[in-house]
Design a protein around this motif. Structure first.
Motif, PDB file in Angstrom:
ATOM      1  N   PRO A 204      33.872  20.509  70.787  1.00  0.00           N
ATOM      2  CA  PRO A 204      33.029  19.639  71.612  1.00  0.00           C
ATOM      3  C   PRO A 204      32.772  20.203  73.010  1.00  0.00           C
ATOM      4  O   PRO A 204      33.643  20.822  73.605  1.00  0.00           O
ATOM      5  CB  PRO A 204      33.830  18.330  71.699  1.00  0.00           C
ATOM      6  CG  PRO A 204      35.197  18.636  71.241  1.00  0.00           C
ATOM      7  CD  PRO A 204      35.220  19.964  70.565  1.00  0.00           C
ATOM      8  N   LEU A 205      31.559  19.947  73.499  1.00  0.00           N
ATOM      9  CA  LEU A 205      31.142  20.457  74.808  1.00  0.00           C
ATOM     10  C   LEU A 205      30.623  19.313  75.672  1.00  0.00           C
ATOM     11  O   LEU A 205      30.169  18.290  75.157  1.00  0.00           O
ATOM     12  CB  LEU A 205      30.027  21.500  74.627  1.00  0.00           C
ATOM     13  CG  LEU A 205      30.321  22.696  73.730  1.00  0.00           C
ATOM     14  CD1 LEU A 205      29.060  23.514  73.506  1.00  0.00           C
ATOM     15  CD2 LEU A 205      31.426  23.568  74.318  1.00  0.00           C
ATOM     16  N   LYS A 206      30.656  19.523  76.978  1.00  0.00           N
ATOM     17  CA  LYS A 206      30.117  18.532  77.914  1.00  0.00           C
ATOM     18  C   LYS A 206      29.048  19.232  78.760  1.00  0.00           C
ATOM     19  O   LYS A 206      29.330  20.269  79.369  1.00  0.00           O
ATOM     20  CB  LYS A 206      31.261  18.029  78.810  1.00  0.00           C
ATOM     21  CG  LYS A 206      30.921  16.831  79.633  1.00  0.00           C
ATOM     22  CD  LYS A 206      32.192  16.333  80.315  1.00  0.00           C
ATOM     23  CE  LYS A 206      31.966  15.152  81.232  1.00  0.00           C
ATOM     24  NZ  LYS A 206      30.656  14.857  81.707  1.00  0.00           N
ATOM     25  N   LEU A 207      27.855  18.663  78.786  1.00  0.00           N
ATOM     26  CA  LEU A 207      26.745  19.308  79.489  1.00  0.00           C
ATOM     27  C   LEU A 207      27.014  19.376  80.993  1.00  0.00           C
ATOM     28  O   LEU A 207      27.381  18.370  81.613  1.00  0.00           O
ATOM     29  CB  LEU A 207      25.446  18.552  79.222  1.00  0.00           C
ATOM     30  CG  LEU A 207      24.171  19.227  79.706  1.00  0.00           C
ATOM     31  CD1 LEU A 207      23.936  20.559  79.014  1.00  0.00           C
ATOM     32  CD2 LEU A 207      22.970  18.307  79.496  1.00  0.00           C
ATOM     33  N   LYS A 208      26.829  20.553  81.562  1.00  0.00           N
ATOM     34  CA  LYS A 208      27.044  20.728  83.000  1.00  0.00           C
ATOM     35  C   LYS A 208      25.706  20.828  83.733  1.00  0.00           C
ATOM     36  O   LYS A 208      25.509  20.200  84.756  1.00  0.00           O
ATOM     37  CB  LYS A 208      27.861  22.012  83.205  1.00  0.00           C
ATOM     38  CG  LYS A 208      28.439  22.190  84.564  1.00  0.00           C
ATOM     39  CD  LYS A 208      29.428  23.337  84.599  1.00  0.00           C
ATOM     40  CE  LYS A 208      29.934  23.523  86.021  1.00  0.00           C
ATOM     41  NZ  LYS A 208      30.877  24.631  86.124  1.00  0.00           N
ATOM     42  N   LEU A 218      15.450  28.513  78.801  1.00  0.00           N
ATOM     43  CA  LEU A 218      16.348  27.503  79.354  1.00  0.00           C
ATOM     44  C   LEU A 218      17.691  28.152  79.651  1.00  0.00           C
ATOM     45  O   LEU A 218      18.179  28.952  78.853  1.00  0.00           O
ATOM     46  CB  LEU A 218      16.597  26.376  78.333  1.00  0.00           C
ATOM     47  CG  LEU A 218      15.473  25.404  78.014  1.00  0.00           C
ATOM     48  CD1 LEU A 218      15.955  24.412  76.953  1.00  0.00           C
ATOM     49  CD2 LEU A 218      15.032  24.655  79.272  1.00  0.00           C
ATOM     50  N   TRP A 219      18.242  27.790  80.807  1.00  0.00           N
ATOM     51  CA  TRP A 219      19.609  28.235  81.110  1.00  0.00           C
ATOM     52  C   TRP A 219      20.492  26.986  80.995  1.00  0.00           C
ATOM     53  O   TRP A 219      20.354  26.043  81.776  1.00  0.00           O
ATOM     54  CB  TRP A 219      19.666  28.841  82.507  1.00  0.00           C
ATOM     55  CG  TRP A 219      21.025  29.361  82.880  1.00  0.00           C
ATOM     56  CD1 TRP A 219      22.018  29.763  82.023  1.00  0.00           C
ATOM     57  CD2 TRP A 219      21.546  29.537  84.198  1.00  0.00           C
ATOM     58  NE1 TRP A 219      23.116  30.192  82.721  1.00  0.00           N
ATOM     59  CE2 TRP A 219      22.855  30.070  84.059  1.00  0.00           C
ATOM     60  CE3 TRP A 219      21.043  29.319  85.482  1.00  0.00           C
ATOM     61  CZ2 TRP A 219      23.659  30.365  85.156  1.00  0.00           C
ATOM     62  CZ3 TRP A 219      21.846  29.618  86.574  1.00  0.00           C
ATOM     63  CH2 TRP A 219      23.137  30.132  86.409  1.00  0.00           C
ATOM     64  N   ILE A 220      21.353  27.004  79.987  1.00  0.00           N
ATOM     65  CA  ILE A 220      22.147  25.809  79.666  1.00  0.00           C
ATOM     66  C   ILE A 220      23.628  26.108  79.904  1.00  0.00           C
ATOM     67  O   ILE A 220      24.144  27.119  79.409  1.00  0.00           O
ATOM     68  CB  ILE A 220      21.964  25.418  78.181  1.00  0.00           C
ATOM     69  CG1 ILE A 220      20.472  25.325  77.844  1.00  0.00           C
ATOM     70  CG2 ILE A 220      22.650  24.098  77.869  1.00  0.00           C
ATOM     71  CD1 ILE A 220      20.211  25.117  76.369  1.00  0.00           C
ATOM     72  N   ARG A 221      24.279  25.219  80.632  1.00  0.00           N
ATOM     73  CA  ARG A 221      25.722  25.409  80.873  1.00  0.00           C
ATOM     74  C   ARG A 221      26.496  24.196  80.366  1.00  0.00           C
ATOM     75  O   ARG A 221      26.150  23.046  80.661  1.00  0.00           O
ATOM     76  CB  ARG A 221      25.992  25.615  82.366  1.00  0.00           C
ATOM     77  CG  ARG A 221      25.413  26.912  82.871  1.00  0.00           C
ATOM     78  CD  ARG A 221      25.609  27.082  84.362  1.00  0.00           C
ATOM     79  NE  ARG A 221      27.018  27.216  84.726  1.00  0.00           N
ATOM     80  CZ  ARG A 221      27.437  27.379  85.982  1.00  0.00           C
ATOM     81  NH1 ARG A 221      26.565  27.416  86.974  1.00  0.00           N
ATOM     82  NH2 ARG A 221      28.723  27.485  86.239  1.00  0.00           N
ATOM     83  N   TYR A 222      27.513  24.470  79.574  1.00  0.00           N
ATOM     84  CA  TYR A 222      28.398  23.435  79.029  1.00  0.00           C
ATOM     85  C   TYR A 222      29.847  23.749  79.413  1.00  0.00           C
ATOM     86  O   TYR A 222      30.257  24.910  79.372  1.00  0.00           O
ATOM     87  CB  TYR A 222      28.359  23.441  77.500  1.00  0.00           C
ATOM     88  CG  TYR A 222      27.148  22.824  76.857  1.00  0.00           C
ATOM     89  CD1 TYR A 222      27.031  21.447  76.738  1.00  0.00           C
ATOM     90  CD2 TYR A 222      26.146  23.622  76.322  1.00  0.00           C
ATOM     91  CE1 TYR A 222      25.930  20.883  76.116  1.00  0.00           C
ATOM     92  CE2 TYR A 222      25.042  23.063  75.699  1.00  0.00           C
ATOM     93  CZ  TYR A 222      24.940  21.692  75.603  1.00  0.00           C
ATOM     94  OH  TYR A 222      23.857  21.134  74.976  1.00  0.00           O
ATOM     95  N   GLU A 223      30.613  22.698  79.680  1.00  0.00           N
ATOM     96  CA  GLU A 223      32.070  22.868  79.782  1.00  0.00           C
ATOM     97  C   GLU A 223      32.658  22.578  78.415  1.00  0.00           C
ATOM     98  O   GLU A 223      32.158  21.711  77.687  1.00  0.00           O
ATOM     99  CB  GLU A 223      32.656  21.861  80.774  1.00  0.00           C
ATOM    100  CG  GLU A 223      32.413  22.244  82.209  1.00  0.00           C
ATOM    101  CD  GLU A 223      32.776  21.110  83.168  1.00  0.00           C
ATOM    102  OE1 GLU A 223      33.302  20.069  82.708  1.00  0.00           O
ATOM    103  OE2 GLU A 223      32.506  21.282  84.359  1.00  0.00           O
TER     104      GLU A 223
END
Ligand SMILES: NC(=O)c1ccc[n+]([C@@H]2O[C@H](COP(=O)([O-])OP(=O)(O)OC[C@H]3O[C@@H](n4cnc5c(N)ncnc54)[C@H](OP(=O)(O)O)[C@@H]3O)[C@@H](O)[C@H]2O)c1
Length: 227
Positions: A204-208, A218-223
């Protein structure tokens, strides 16, 4: 001591990472430019990626084949930034201790030949020996933090080394530069490869953050969401 690990990758919409194919749909230098904004003081790649882009042609051939066994960390020098390779038994040959202006550290297992480590020392290359027959990534990260002062490590592929970090629970954040293109070919490496089927559920990831880039990327960062 463990550095914060951000897996930074360039990817097609379908998760494939063949840079040659993606060149047709990406802006030159954008992967490096987004990576520079992540504040890493080191980057790390698997042996295959290092062979493809940075190491000398042809494998190292040991004269003795004698495994080194457990060894202390060798700090050839401290630097502001580091390039790190993960090369289980010391196959990669290097010109010297600098890669694009960053100091080179080789992470190897105890199965690496003694004369491989001697070659690294002669060339002014630092090394970390961690793990018996395969690289113990958690131990290696602790040593990198402790001996080289690395705080933020950019994990830059390919898919198998990313998968191994993920499976070991060592990835803190995922940064994907998604380019507007679909690859779709079978057998092409993906952002995370080779994770054991036993894992059985998506991590599981959390959108940053999400940033629309020029050229419809798109530049997408997830924790990584830890329980
Ligand atoms: N789009 C992007 O952002 C991006 C970035 C980087 C790479 N790439 C692409 O990715 C492809 C290569 O990916 P890849 O998955 O084949 O190779 P890779 O992840 O670069 O390297 C895998 C190798 O790393 C070594 N390794 C050492 N310890 C390991 C561990 N604990 N777990 C897994 N591997 C370990 C192994 O070498 P030994 O066999 O010697 O043990 C393994 O075969 C290339 O096509 C490259 O161009 C794309």
């Amino acid at each position: 001591m463990k550095p914060y690990v951000i897996c930074h990758m360039l990817s097609s919409l379908d998760g494939r990472i063949d840079g040659e194919a993606l060149r047709a749909v990406m802006l030159p230098g954008e992967y490096e430019a987004t990576g520079a904004l992540l504040g890493g003081d080191a980057w790390i790649c698997g042996r295959t990626t290092m062979q493809q882009h940075f190491a000398e042609a042809g494998p190292f051939v040991s004269a003795t084949g004698k495994p080194a066994g457990p060894r202390p960390v060798h700090v050839a020098r401290r630097a502001e930034s580091y390039a790190i390779s993960v090369d289980t038994v010391g196959k990669l040959r290097w010109a010297g201790g600098d890669l694009d202006g960053e100091h080179l550290i080789c992470v190897v297992s105890e199965g690496v030949p003694e004369d491989y480590l001697a070659m690294l020392r002669e060339k002014g290359i630092s090394y970390v020996v961690a793990g018996a027959s395969s690289v113990d990534l958690a131990e290696a990260l602790d040593r990198l933090g402790e001996h080289f002062g690395i705080h933020t490590l950019l994990l830059e592929g390919g898919g198998h080394i990313n998968g191994a970090f993920l499976e070991a629970g060592l990835v803190d954040e995922v940064s994907i530069l998604l380019v507007p293109g679909i690859d779709g070919r079978p057998g092409i490496p993906t952002v995370f490869d080779g994770v054991s089927p036993k894992l059985g559920a998506a991590v599981p990831l959390k959108l940053k953050s999400v940033e629309r880039r020029a050229n419809d990327g798109l530049w997408i960062r997830y924790e990584v969401a830890r329980p």
